[in-house]
Design an enzyme around this catalytic site. Structure first.
Site, PDB file in Angstrom:
ATOM      1  N   LYS A  71       0.848  -1.191   0.000  1.00  0.00           N
ATOM      2  CA  LYS A  71       0.000   0.000   0.000  1.00  0.00           C
ATOM      3  C   LYS A  71       0.882   1.239   0.000  1.00  0.00           C
ATOM      4  O   LYS A  71       2.068   1.196   0.367  1.00  0.00           O
ATOM      5  CB  LYS A  71      -0.945   0.014   1.205  1.00  0.00           C
ATOM      6  CG  LYS A  71      -0.264  -0.075   2.570  1.00  0.00           C
ATOM      7  CD  LYS A  71       0.281   1.260   3.091  1.00  0.00           C
ATOM      8  CE  LYS A  71       0.937   1.128   4.458  1.00  0.00           C
ATOM      9  NZ  LYS A  71       1.696   2.337   4.860  1.00  0.00           N
ATOM     10  N   ASP A  82      -2.087  -1.817  11.021  1.00  0.00           N
ATOM     11  CA  ASP A  82      -2.518  -1.719   9.629  1.00  0.00           C
ATOM     12  C   ASP A  82      -2.827  -3.073   9.007  1.00  0.00           C
ATOM     13  O   ASP A  82      -3.297  -3.149   7.876  1.00  0.00           O
ATOM     14  CB  ASP A  82      -1.472  -0.993   8.787  1.00  0.00           C
ATOM     15  CG  ASP A  82      -0.119  -1.710   8.757  1.00  0.00           C
ATOM     16  OD1 ASP A  82       0.076  -2.631   9.572  1.00  0.00           O
ATOM     17  OD2 ASP A  82       0.732  -1.344   7.927  1.00  0.00           O
TER      18      ASP A  82
END
Length: 279
Positions: free
Chosen positions: A8, A139
């Site tokens: 990401k 995350d």
């Protein structure tokens, strides 16, 4: 069975306050990028001499530390506590750079949870897999679905930002990682938490051309002071025609968003990864 954990980038990252538990609340946007590792599992024979239930072989990019301390093994052990899953051989091919702010380790762990659920028909469901992932890293739950998300809290509270896929459709995203590692804990010590004039959630809804002067990563200032080469990369991405460039996470990967395919990127950055956004 094999799967391909993605990485990401962060679109904006604001450290808004220090918590009483010593952590920090942040605001950021996670956007998935198909720069992927490869993760494969195979059943381990009952006769195979192994002191561990999940033996791990890592190839590709070097990863520091004992392989049994890897988040992939941690994910397996976490699931095995609650489910009767067999011993496995695991092969992790690393392509996502480590210590880059790209979430590679968290992604590997989340995809391991997904892989175990599918291979052994555990029927956990997304919410349950996200619960297990949250035990590994803030995350990590993001990678269970890997959908564009606005993240708050310590980076563990998510709300959808699916419109980004359409907004970035037709663009190109280049990721540049040089041999520089940024310590996240050290970086946090250099930041004075504050609320930005405009939340990154609101900025990303604006035209991309406005992001350069409104969308910030608080970690860039201390990172650029310690490693001037990172700021030079950002400037070069703009020189190459990027409409927005930023450091991802706490670093040290840099990325640029382009409306047109950059023509001289490979010359300037031979190891850069270039992703074409398609809606």
């Amino acid at each position: 069975m094999i799967t391909f954990p993605c990485c990401k980038i962060n679109l904006g990252l604001n450290v808004v306050e220090r918590r009483s538990d010593g952590y920090h609340n942040i605001e950021t946007v996670f956007y998935p990028i198909p720069l992927c590792d490869a993760l494969e599992i195979k059943l381990m024979s009952n006769d195979f001499p192994s002191d561990v239930d999940c033996d791990l072989k890592i190839t590709g990019n070097a990863v520091e530390g004992n392989e049994q301390d890897n988040l992939v093994v941690k994910a397996y052990n976490l699931i095995k506590k609650d489910f009767a899953i067999p011993r496995i051989h695991t092969h992790l091919f690393k392509q996502i750079p480590s210590q880059a702010g790209l979430g590679g380790g968290s992604s590997d762990a989340a995809f391991m949870i997904r892989l175990l659920d599918e291979r052994f028909r555990l029927n956990m469901g997304i919410a349950e897999m996200e619960r297990y992932a949250s035990m590994i890293g803030a995350d990590c739950p993001f990678f269970i679905t890997s959908e564009p998300s606005f993240a708050t809290g310590i980076g563990n509270i998510f709300s959808p930002a699916g419109f980004l896929s359409e907004k970035l459709s037709g663009c190109y995203i280049a990721i540049v990682k040089i041999n520089v590692s940024v310590s996240t804990s050290a970086a946090y010590k250099k930041i004075v938490p504050h609320h930005p004039a405009k939340s990154c959630k609101d900025v990303i809804a604006q035209p991309i051309e406005t992001w350069r002067n409104n969308l910030y990563n608080d970690f860039e200032i201390p990172a650029f002071e310690e490693f001037p080469a990172l700021e030079q990369i950002k400037n070069k991405l703009y020189e190459q025609g990027a409409i927005y460039a930023q450091m991802s996470g706490s670093g040290s990967a840099m990325f640029g968003i382009f409306k047109e395919k950059p023509q001289n990127l490979a010359t300037e950055f031979p190891s850069a990864f270039l992703y074409s956004c398609q809606c």
